[in-house]
Design a protein around this motif. Sequence first.
Motif, PDB file in Angstrom:
ATOM      1  N   LEU A   1       0.859  -1.181   0.000  1.00 58.42           N
ATOM      2  CA  LEU A   1       0.000   0.000   0.000  1.00 58.42           C
ATOM      3  C   LEU A   1       0.895   1.231   0.000  1.00 58.42           C
ATOM      4  O   LEU A   1       1.802   1.346   0.824  1.00 58.42           O
ATOM      5  CB  LEU A   1      -0.900   0.022   1.234  1.00 58.42           C
ATOM      6  CG  LEU A   1      -1.836  -1.165   1.442  1.00 58.42           C
ATOM      7  CD1 LEU A   1      -2.587  -1.021   2.763  1.00 58.42           C
ATOM      8  CD2 LEU A   1      -2.831  -1.278   0.289  1.00 58.42           C
ATOM      9  N   GLN A   2       0.637   2.160  -0.911  1.00 56.68           N
ATOM     10  CA  GLN A   2       1.402   3.394  -1.001  1.00 56.68           C
ATOM     11  C   GLN A   2       0.438   4.560  -1.027  1.00 56.68           C
ATOM     12  O   GLN A   2      -0.494   4.595  -1.829  1.00 56.68           O
ATOM     13  CB  GLN A   2       2.279   3.403  -2.255  1.00 56.68           C
ATOM     14  CG  GLN A   2       3.358   2.325  -2.256  1.00 56.68           C
ATOM     15  CD  GLN A   2       4.193   2.355  -3.519  1.00 56.68           C
ATOM     16  OE1 GLN A   2       3.871   1.684  -4.492  1.00 56.68           O
ATOM     17  NE2 GLN A   2       5.279   3.117  -3.490  1.00 56.68           N
ATOM     18  N   GLY A   3       0.645   5.514  -0.131  1.00 54.26           N
ATOM     19  CA  GLY A   3      -0.261   6.650  -0.079  1.00 54.26           C
ATOM     20  C   GLY A   3       0.252   7.698   0.873  1.00 54.26           C
ATOM     21  O   GLY A   3       1.461   7.913   1.010  1.00 54.26           O
ATOM     22  N   SER A   4      -0.669   8.364   1.536  1.00 52.63           N
ATOM     23  CA  SER A   4      -0.300   9.411   2.475  1.00 52.63           C
ATOM     24  C   SER A   4      -1.311   9.432   3.609  1.00 52.63           C
ATOM     25  O   SER A   4      -2.411   8.884   3.504  1.00 52.63           O
ATOM     26  CB  SER A   4      -0.254  10.779   1.777  1.00 52.63           C
ATOM     27  OG  SER A   4      -1.534  11.134   1.295  1.00 52.63           O
ATOM     28  N   LEU A   5      -0.898  10.040   4.693  1.00 52.51           N
ATOM     29  CA  LEU A   5      -1.801  10.252   5.816  1.00 52.51           C
ATOM     30  C   LEU A   5      -1.569  11.649   6.358  1.00 52.51           C
ATOM     31  O   LEU A   5      -0.520  12.252   6.135  1.00 52.51           O
ATOM     32  CB  LEU A   5      -1.595   9.183   6.905  1.00 52.51           C
ATOM     33  CG  LEU A   5      -0.213   9.013   7.531  1.00 52.51           C
ATOM     34  CD1 LEU A   5       0.062  10.062   8.619  1.00 52.51           C
ATOM     35  CD2 LEU A   5      -0.077   7.628   8.131  1.00 52.51           C
ATOM     36  N   TYR A   6      -2.584  12.151   7.058  1.00 51.52           N
ATOM     37  CA  TYR A   6      -2.415  13.458   7.683  1.00 51.52           C
ATOM     38  C   TYR A   6      -1.823  13.253   9.070  1.00 51.52           C
ATOM     39  O   TYR A   6      -2.336  12.468   9.872  1.00 51.52           O
ATOM     40  CB  TYR A   6      -3.741  14.212   7.805  1.00 51.52           C
ATOM     41  CG  TYR A   6      -3.569  15.548   8.487  1.00 51.52           C
ATOM     42  CD1 TYR A   6      -3.066  16.630   7.771  1.00 51.52           C
ATOM     43  CD2 TYR A   6      -3.847  15.700   9.840  1.00 51.52           C
ATOM     44  CE1 TYR A   6      -2.870  17.856   8.401  1.00 51.52           C
ATOM     45  CE2 TYR A   6      -3.653  16.918  10.469  1.00 51.52           C
ATOM     46  CZ  TYR A   6      -3.168  17.988   9.744  1.00 51.52           C
ATOM     47  OH  TYR A   6      -2.958  19.195  10.373  1.00 51.52           O
ATOM     48  N   SER A   7      -0.745  13.957   9.364  1.00 48.12           N
ATOM     49  CA  SER A   7      -0.082  13.865  10.654  1.00 48.12           C
ATOM     50  C   SER A   7      -0.341  15.116  11.477  1.00 48.12           C
ATOM     51  O   SER A   7      -0.100  16.235  11.015  1.00 48.12           O
ATOM     52  CB  SER A   7       1.428  13.690  10.463  1.00 48.12           C
ATOM     53  OG  SER A   7       2.125  13.966  11.659  1.00 48.12           O
ATOM     54  N   GLN A   8      -0.825  14.918  12.701  1.00 57.31           N
ATOM     55  CA  GLN A   8      -0.996  16.049  13.607  1.00 57.31           C
ATOM     56  C   GLN A   8       0.353  16.615  14.025  1.00 57.31           C
ATOM     57  O   GLN A   8       0.526  17.835  14.136  1.00 57.31           O
ATOM     58  CB  GLN A   8      -1.772  15.591  14.855  1.00 57.31           C
ATOM     59  CG  GLN A   8      -3.199  15.149  14.584  1.00 57.31           C
ATOM     60  CD  GLN A   8      -4.143  16.309  14.322  1.00 57.31           C
ATOM     61  OE1 GLN A   8      -3.795  17.477  14.568  1.00 57.31           O
ATOM     62  NE2 GLN A   8      -5.320  16.008  13.817  1.00 57.31           N
ATOM     63  N   ALA A   9       1.327  15.735  14.252  1.00 53.09           N
ATOM     64  CA  ALA A   9       2.647  16.197  14.683  1.00 53.09           C
ATOM     65  C   ALA A   9       3.326  17.049  13.620  1.00 53.09           C
ATOM     66  O   ALA A   9       4.029  18.014  13.934  1.00 53.09           O
ATOM     67  CB  ALA A   9       3.526  14.997  15.038  1.00 53.09           C
ATOM     68  N   LEU A  10       3.120  16.693  12.353  1.00 49.41           N
ATOM     69  CA  LEU A  10       3.733  17.420  11.245  1.00 49.41           C
ATOM     70  C   LEU A  10       2.840  18.524  10.702  1.00 49.41           C
ATOM     71  O   LEU A  10       3.304  19.391   9.959  1.00 49.41           O
ATOM     72  CB  LEU A  10       4.076  16.449  10.110  1.00 49.41           C
ATOM     73  CG  LEU A  10       4.970  15.265  10.453  1.00 49.41           C
ATOM     74  CD1 LEU A  10       5.167  14.380   9.226  1.00 49.41           C
ATOM     75  CD2 LEU A  10       6.317  15.724  11.000  1.00 49.41           C
ATOM     76  N   ASP A  11       1.546  18.426  11.013  1.00 51.55           N
ATOM     77  CA  ASP A  11       0.545  19.369  10.495  1.00 51.55           C
ATOM     78  C   ASP A  11       0.556  19.398   8.968  1.00 51.55           C
ATOM     79  O   ASP A  11       0.510  20.457   8.344  1.00 51.55           O
ATOM     80  CB  ASP A  11       0.779  20.774  11.063  1.00 51.55           C
ATOM     81  CG  ASP A  11      -0.414  21.698  10.804  1.00 51.55           C
ATOM     82  OD1 ASP A  11      -1.526  21.179  10.578  1.00 51.55           O
ATOM     83  OD2 ASP A  11      -0.225  22.938  10.822  1.00 51.55           O
ATOM     84  N   MET A  12       0.619  18.207   8.364  1.00 55.46           N
ATOM     85  CA  MET A  12       0.588  18.108   6.915  1.00 55.46           C
ATOM     86  C   MET A  12       0.362  16.651   6.503  1.00 55.46           C
ATOM     87  O   MET A  12       0.468  15.735   7.320  1.00 55.46           O
ATOM     88  CB  MET A  12       1.902  18.611   6.303  1.00 55.46           C
ATOM     89  CG  MET A  12       3.102  17.736   6.599  1.00 55.46           C
ATOM     90  SD  MET A  12       4.612  18.334   5.769  1.00 55.46           S
ATOM     91  CE  MET A  12       5.729  16.989   6.111  1.00 55.46           C
ATOM     92  N   GLU A  13       0.057  16.468   5.243  1.00 60.40           N
ATOM     93  CA  GLU A  13       0.026  15.127   4.660  1.00 60.40           C
ATOM     94  C   GLU A  13       1.456  14.655   4.456  1.00 60.40           C
ATOM     95  O   GLU A  13       2.338  15.432   4.071  1.00 60.40           O
ATOM     96  CB  GLU A  13      -0.682  15.163   3.302  1.00 60.40           C
ATOM     97  CG  GLU A  13      -2.165  15.464   3.366  1.00 60.40           C
ATOM     98  CD  GLU A  13      -3.011  14.199   3.388  1.00 60.40           C
ATOM     99  OE1 GLU A  13      -2.521  13.158   2.928  1.00 60.40           O
ATOM    100  OE2 GLU A  13      -4.154  14.268   3.870  1.00 60.40           O
ATOM    101  N   THR A  14       1.685  13.393   4.719  1.00 57.15           N
ATOM    102  CA  THR A  14       3.029  12.842   4.550  1.00 57.15           C
ATOM    103  C   THR A  14       2.933  11.447   3.946  1.00 57.15           C
ATOM    104  O   THR A  14       2.003  10.694   4.239  1.00 57.15           O
ATOM    105  CB  THR A  14       3.793  12.799   5.892  1.00 57.15           C
ATOM    106  OG1 THR A  14       5.124  12.310   5.674  1.00 57.15           O
ATOM    107  CG2 THR A  14       3.094  11.921   6.904  1.00 57.15           C
ATOM    108  N   ALA A  15       3.887  11.125   3.089  1.00 56.36           N
ATOM    109  CA  ALA A  15       3.877   9.836   2.404  1.00 56.36           C
ATOM    110  C   ALA A  15       4.207   8.708   3.366  1.00 56.36           C
ATOM    111  O   ALA A  15       5.011   8.869   4.290  1.00 56.36           O
ATOM    112  CB  ALA A  15       4.872   9.849   1.250  1.00 56.36           C
ATOM    113  N   VAL A  16       3.591   7.558   3.133  1.00 54.96           N
ATOM    114  CA  VAL A  16       3.898   6.363   3.918  1.00 54.96           C
ATOM    115  C   VAL A  16       3.551   5.141   3.076  1.00 54.96           C
ATOM    116  O   VAL A  16       2.623   5.171   2.266  1.00 54.96           O
ATOM    117  CB  VAL A  16       3.128   6.354   5.255  1.00 54.96           C
ATOM    118  CG1 VAL A  16       1.626   6.316   5.033  1.00 54.96           C
ATOM    119  CG2 VAL A  16       3.594   5.219   6.150  1.00 54.96           C
TER     120      VAL A  16
END
Length: 263
Positions: free
Chosen positions: A3-18
């Motif tokens: 699975l390749q996509g992104s999630l929203y991170s509260q710690a980063l305050d942005m979407e990040t790839a994972v």
Amino acid sequence: MILQGSLYSQALDMETAVCFAAANDFTREPPRKVCYLLHGLQGRADDFLHYTMLADWCRDYHVLFVLPDAQRSFYTDMVYGNRFFTYLTRELPATVRDVFRVSADPGDSFIMGASMGGYGALKAALTFPGQYAACAAFSPACLDMRQYMTPQWRDGSDADAFRRIFGDRLAMDFDCAFGPESSYDPAQDVPALARQALDSPQKPRIFTCWGSRDIFAGANRDFSREMTALGWDITARELPDRMHNWSFFNEALRLGLDFCLGS
């Protein structure tokens, strides 16, 4: 399964790839173990999927591999930038447990990485020694922050010392991660963290691996000796004629998987 996509991170305050990778063994009883796999300075989340045999080796383990993106952060809560260490060690594991059927037992959690990712994996495992069963670092960088944060750079008497030695780009990376006038911080220094964690009731097993022709070979040899002298359970391998490249990292990954998860 990949699975390749992104999630929203509260710690980063942005979407990040994972990225996530696992064997298609859905008939097996949950929960899976979980292994965080960290890329290097010039890489991105999916490097281990593109440049190693990870996708094929997944079938050998009942493990969910989690491949986060950390840009050029050194897996640090950056002075000028984002809180990638908090994301990696706190937010991401909680998100993975919420979304996937993985074990919450620290004995089923592992962390590995290459180069900058090896530094990040060791820093995470030694900062939170009860959180991971084992850690594997493949030619980790920055094994002695005292070496990189020169006295001239710290006291301002020669502000360009670091830049002359390592170049403009890496100097900028260090400025962003650790601060342009940063002093030595044991919280960012792997040997200091190892000494601090010695009395922890639970400690991860450590595996390090590097090539004899690697740019970090000397630092890795010194680190292995220091960890052994401190009494850590560490296994170290130097592979002859290997360099700091994906041919080596692919070989080291298999060794790390066998060490952490069993052959």
